[in-house]
Design a protein around this motif. Structure first.
Motif, PDB file in Angstrom:
ATOM      1  N   UNK A 166      18.041   2.705   2.290  1.00  0.00           N
ATOM      2  CA  UNK A 166      16.828   1.924   2.525  1.00  0.00           C
ATOM      3  C   UNK A 166      15.668   2.591   1.800  1.00  0.00           C
ATOM      4  N   UNK A 167      14.867   1.799   1.126  1.00  0.00           N
ATOM      5  CA  UNK A 167      13.705   2.306   0.424  1.00  0.00           C
ATOM      6  C   UNK A 167      12.654   1.212   0.416  1.00  0.00           C
ATOM      7  N   UNK A 168      11.491   1.560  -0.069  1.00  0.00           N
ATOM      8  CA  UNK A 168      10.426   0.570  -0.137  1.00  0.00           C
ATOM      9  C   UNK A 168       9.240   1.120  -0.901  1.00  0.00           C
ATOM     10  N   UNK A 169       8.106   0.458  -0.731  1.00  0.00           N
ATOM     11  CA  UNK A 169       6.876   0.936  -1.350  1.00  0.00           C
ATOM     12  C   UNK A 169       5.683   0.358  -0.612  1.00  0.00           C
ATOM     13  N   UNK A 170       4.549   1.008  -0.780  1.00  0.00           N
ATOM     14  CA  UNK A 170       3.271   0.467  -0.326  1.00  0.00           C
ATOM     15  C   UNK A 170       2.387   0.355  -1.556  1.00  0.00           C
ATOM     16  N   UNK A 171       1.538  -0.633  -1.538  1.00  0.00           N
ATOM     17  CA  UNK A 171       0.566  -0.773  -2.620  1.00  0.00           C
ATOM     18  C   UNK A 171      -0.743  -1.183  -1.971  1.00  0.00           C
ATOM     19  N   UNK A 172      -1.720  -0.309  -2.096  1.00  0.00           N
ATOM     20  CA  UNK A 172      -3.009  -0.578  -1.490  1.00  0.00           C
ATOM     21  C   UNK A 172      -3.776  -1.601  -2.317  1.00  0.00           C
ATOM     22  N   UNK A 173      -4.647  -2.322  -1.657  1.00  0.00           N
ATOM     23  CA  UNK A 173      -5.348  -3.455  -2.251  1.00  0.00           C
ATOM     24  C   UNK A 173      -6.010  -3.135  -3.584  1.00  0.00           C
ATOM     25  N   UNK A 174      -6.691  -2.020  -3.707  1.00  0.00           N
ATOM     26  CA  UNK A 174      -7.408  -1.695  -4.938  1.00  0.00           C
ATOM     27  C   UNK A 174      -6.658  -0.715  -5.833  1.00  0.00           C
ATOM     28  N   UNK A 175      -5.384  -0.519  -5.565  1.00  0.00           N
ATOM     29  CA  UNK A 175      -4.586   0.425  -6.335  1.00  0.00           C
ATOM     30  C   UNK A 175      -3.778  -0.311  -7.404  1.00  0.00           C
ATOM     31  N   UNK A 176      -3.603   0.340  -8.539  1.00  0.00           N
ATOM     32  CA  UNK A 176      -2.772  -0.225  -9.608  1.00  0.00           C
ATOM     33  C   UNK A 176      -1.309   0.172  -9.448  1.00  0.00           C
ATOM     34  N   UNK A 177      -1.071   1.233  -8.699  1.00  0.00           N
ATOM     35  CA  UNK A 177       0.265   1.812  -8.622  1.00  0.00           C
ATOM     36  C   UNK A 177       0.834   1.721  -7.207  1.00  0.00           C
ATOM     37  N   UNK A 178       2.106   1.351  -7.113  1.00  0.00           N
ATOM     38  CA  UNK A 178       2.813   1.353  -5.834  1.00  0.00           C
ATOM     39  C   UNK A 178       3.274   2.776  -5.520  1.00  0.00           C
ATOM     40  N   UNK A 179       3.357   3.105  -4.242  1.00  0.00           N
ATOM     41  CA  UNK A 179       3.799   4.428  -3.798  1.00  0.00           C
ATOM     42  C   UNK A 179       5.173   4.267  -3.152  1.00  0.00           C
ATOM     43  N   UNK A 180       6.187   4.991  -3.638  1.00  0.00           N
ATOM     44  CA  UNK A 180       7.548   4.867  -3.098  1.00  0.00           C
ATOM     45  C   UNK A 180       7.664   5.382  -1.667  1.00  0.00           C
ATOM     46  N   UNK A 181       8.548   4.732  -0.900  1.00  0.00           N
ATOM     47  CA  UNK A 181       8.871   5.133   0.462  1.00  0.00           C
ATOM     48  C   UNK A 181      10.380   5.258   0.597  1.00  0.00           C
ATOM     49  N   UNK A 182      10.798   6.220   1.412  1.00  0.00           N
ATOM     50  CA  UNK A 182      12.220   6.399   1.715  1.00  0.00           C
ATOM     51  C   UNK A 182      12.367   6.430   3.226  1.00  0.00           C
ATOM     52  N   UNK A 183      13.348   5.706   3.740  1.00  0.00           N
ATOM     53  CA  UNK A 183      13.581   5.678   5.181  1.00  0.00           C
ATOM     54  C   UNK A 183      14.078   7.036   5.652  1.00  0.00           C
ATOM     55  N   UNK A 184      13.350   7.645   6.578  1.00  0.00           N
ATOM     56  CA  UNK A 184      13.721   8.953   7.104  1.00  0.00           C
ATOM     57  C   UNK A 184      14.465   8.838   8.429  1.00  0.00           C
ATOM     58  N   UNK A 185      14.064   7.857   9.264  1.00  0.00           N
ATOM     59  CA  UNK A 185      14.674   7.733  10.585  1.00  0.00           C
ATOM     60  C   UNK A 185      14.502   6.310  11.097  1.00  0.00           C
ATOM     61  N   UNK A 186      15.505   5.849  11.826  1.00  0.00           N
ATOM     62  CA  UNK A 186      15.444   4.535  12.440  1.00  0.00           C
ATOM     63  C   UNK A 186      16.163   4.587  13.782  1.00  0.00           C
ATOM     64  N   UNK A 187      15.463   4.160  14.819  1.00  0.00           N
ATOM     65  CA  UNK A 187      16.066   4.110  16.152  1.00  0.00           C
ATOM     66  C   UNK A 187      15.791   2.739  16.748  1.00  0.00           C
ATOM     67  N   UNK A 188      16.636   2.316  17.676  1.00  0.00           N
ATOM     68  CA  UNK A 188      16.399   1.045  18.347  1.00  0.00           C
ATOM     69  C   UNK A 188      16.756   1.176  19.817  1.00  0.00           C
ATOM     70  N   UNK A 189      16.100   0.330  20.610  1.00  0.00           N
ATOM     71  CA  UNK A 189      16.411   0.295  22.034  1.00  0.00           C
ATOM     72  C   UNK A 189      16.294  -1.135  22.534  1.00  0.00           C
TER      73      UNK A 189
END
Length: 102
Positions: free
Chosen positions: A12-35
């Motif tokens: 799982x991976x992703x990115x965030x891109x802020x409104x006034x930013x030209x570049x996306x920032x990568x994200x990597x899933x570190x942990x996921x839990x459910x209940x």
């Protein structure tokens, strides 16, 4: 925030891109839990996404979701420890399926 999951690699991976930013920032899933809170409702999931910028971990996003509802999303800056809470914009869903957070 846009996220992806590859079923063949289970990555799982992703990115965030802020409104006034030209570049996306990568994200990597570190942990996921459910209940299960209610057997007649979707499980509540808590995910932690690590932000990687310039070859360094610069922060993390913690998101709580239940089905399509996202009651909580917080960013924690690794350097300062400062927490920033996000609220979902009521007209958040975009044509691409992503959400507009404020």
């Amino acid at each position: 925030m846009q996220t992806y999951f590859d079923s063949s690699s289970k990555l799982s991976w992703g990115f965030v891109k802020y409104q006034n930013s030209r570049q996306a920032i990568p994200l990597i899933l570190a942990e996921s839990t459910s209940q299960t809170l209610d057997k007649n409702a979707p499980d509540e999931e808590t995910t932690t996404w690590v932000e990687v910028h310039g070859k360094q971990v610069t922060g993390e996003y913690q998101m709580v979701s239940q089905g399509t509802m996202v009651p909580s999303m917080v960013y924690i800056n690794k350097k300062s420890g400062k927490k920033t809470a996000f609220g979902l914009n009521s007209g958040a869903a975009t044509d691409t399926g992503s959400c507009d957070w404020q």
